[in-house]
Design an enzyme around this catalytic site. Structure first.
Site, PDB file in Angstrom:
ATOM      1  N   GLU A 279       0.826  -1.203   0.000  1.00 47.84           N
ATOM      2  CA  GLU A 279       0.000   0.000   0.000  1.00 47.84           C
ATOM      3  C   GLU A 279       0.862   1.255   0.000  1.00 47.84           C
ATOM      4  O   GLU A 279       1.574   1.531   0.969  1.00 47.84           O
ATOM      5  CB  GLU A 279      -0.918   0.055   1.231  1.00 47.84           C
ATOM      6  CG  GLU A 279      -1.801   1.305   1.222  1.00 47.84           C
ATOM      7  CD  GLU A 279      -2.579   1.506   2.513  1.00 47.84           C
ATOM      8  OE1 GLU A 279      -3.552   2.285   2.477  1.00 47.84           O
ATOM      9  OE2 GLU A 279      -2.214   0.913   3.536  1.00 47.84           O
TER      10      GLU A 279
ATOM     11  N   GLU B 279     -11.929   2.846   5.435  1.00 47.20           N
ATOM     12  CA  GLU B 279     -10.863   3.275   6.334  1.00 47.20           C
ATOM     13  C   GLU B 279     -10.921   4.792   6.453  1.00 47.20           C
ATOM     14  O   GLU B 279     -10.151   5.525   5.835  1.00 47.20           O
ATOM     15  CB  GLU B 279      -9.499   2.819   5.819  1.00 47.20           C
ATOM     16  CG  GLU B 279      -8.383   3.093   6.826  1.00 47.20           C
ATOM     17  CD  GLU B 279      -7.006   2.662   6.340  1.00 47.20           C
ATOM     18  OE1 GLU B 279      -6.595   1.530   6.634  1.00 47.20           O
ATOM     19  OE2 GLU B 279      -6.345   3.468   5.660  1.00 47.20           O
TER      20      GLU B 279
END
Length: 277
Positions: free
Chosen positions: A150, A249
């Protein structure tokens, strides 16, 4: 075109509740079918697995341990001199993933060492990262698990994070060349670093194993004020055939369940029955 599937990131959502078991129950009651937990390591894996089952949730993502948070570490994958600690943390993550029946682990790259010049250490850190990723791919393959990379933005969130653009992450994945390593696409970070989301989604989606969302720049709910048009982006992901999970998120602006009106609207438009119906 199948509707998108959403997972509740319980390191962010339901902060009004103490402990992951309580958050798992709340996520299940709110209609989620899946959850993700950044660092689940403070609680026994068996207890979390039991709570997830009772809530009717799949756990679809965890992170490798961050390292020594008191010393400012935020992942270890690319940090010189911390290879042994990364591999030890990977083993712990695999143990939790197996207990939770979770198929994906975010392999955190970590930060450029304090006082170091990013350009000066980039090559060394990439070499360390490649070595650790090759090791991780072998370990994960033995358990039929997927590792994710990520990029995290260095403009707002983490100025010293080593991996900060999709282009950098994709190039590293290509060098490693392992099919069980994929890209984690957090649209919050990608918008801040590069924009061009339509082009980047289309270019990189074939190697994406997980998506995460939050509004920019405030990192609130998708329907909070900001730069991103999530109706368009959700449709784009559908049109491009994305079938993985979309992780929520973000930092709720108030009560988490009340702030899920955007998700209830999405489900209603796609014809999904709501929780409690």
């Amino acid at each position: 075109m199948a509707p998108l599937r959403f997972s509740a990131n319980l390191s962010w959502l339901f902060p009004e509740l103490s402990g992951f078991p309580a958050r798992l129950r709340a996520a299940g009651s709110s209609g989620f079918e899946a959850a993700e937990i950044g660092w689940p390591y403070a609680e026994p894996p068996e207890a979390l697995a039991r709570a997830a089952r009772e809530a009717g949730l799949r756990v679809v993502l965890i992170n490798t341990p961050p390292g020594d948070r008191e010393k400012g570490e935020n992942g270890l994958g690319a940090v010189p001199g911390r290879q042994a600690a990364f591999r030890e943390g990977l083993e712990q993550a695999v143990l939790y993933a197996k207990a939770l029946d979770c198929s994906r682990i975010h392999l955190m790259a970590g930060r450029v060492p304090k006082g170091a010049d990013r350009a000066a250490v980039r090559s060394e850190m990439e070499i360390v990262f490649l070595e650790n990723l090759r090791h991780a791919a072998e370990v994960l393959a033995q358990e039929n698990l997927v590792g994710l990379l990520e990029p995290i933005n260095t403009r707002i969130t983490d100025p010293r994070y080593f991996l900060d653009t999709p282009q950098q992450a994709a190039a590293i994945l290509q060098k490693v060349g392992r099919p069980n390593l994929q890209l984690q696409m957090d649209l919050f970070h990608w918008q801040i670093m590069d924009g061009n989301l339509t082009g980047n989604v289309r270019e990189f989606l074939p190697i994406v194993g997980h998506v995460q969302v939050a509004q920019v720049p405030g990192r609130g709910e998708p329907d909070s004020p900001g730069e991103l048009n999530f109706s368009y982006l959700f449709q784009l992901l559908e049109d491009e055939g994305y079938t993985g999970f979309v992780g929520c998120e973000y930092q709720p602006r108030g009560d988490t369940a009340e702030g899920l009106s955007w998700l209830r609207s999405y489900w209603e438009m796609r014809g999904r029955p709501q929780a409690g119906q």
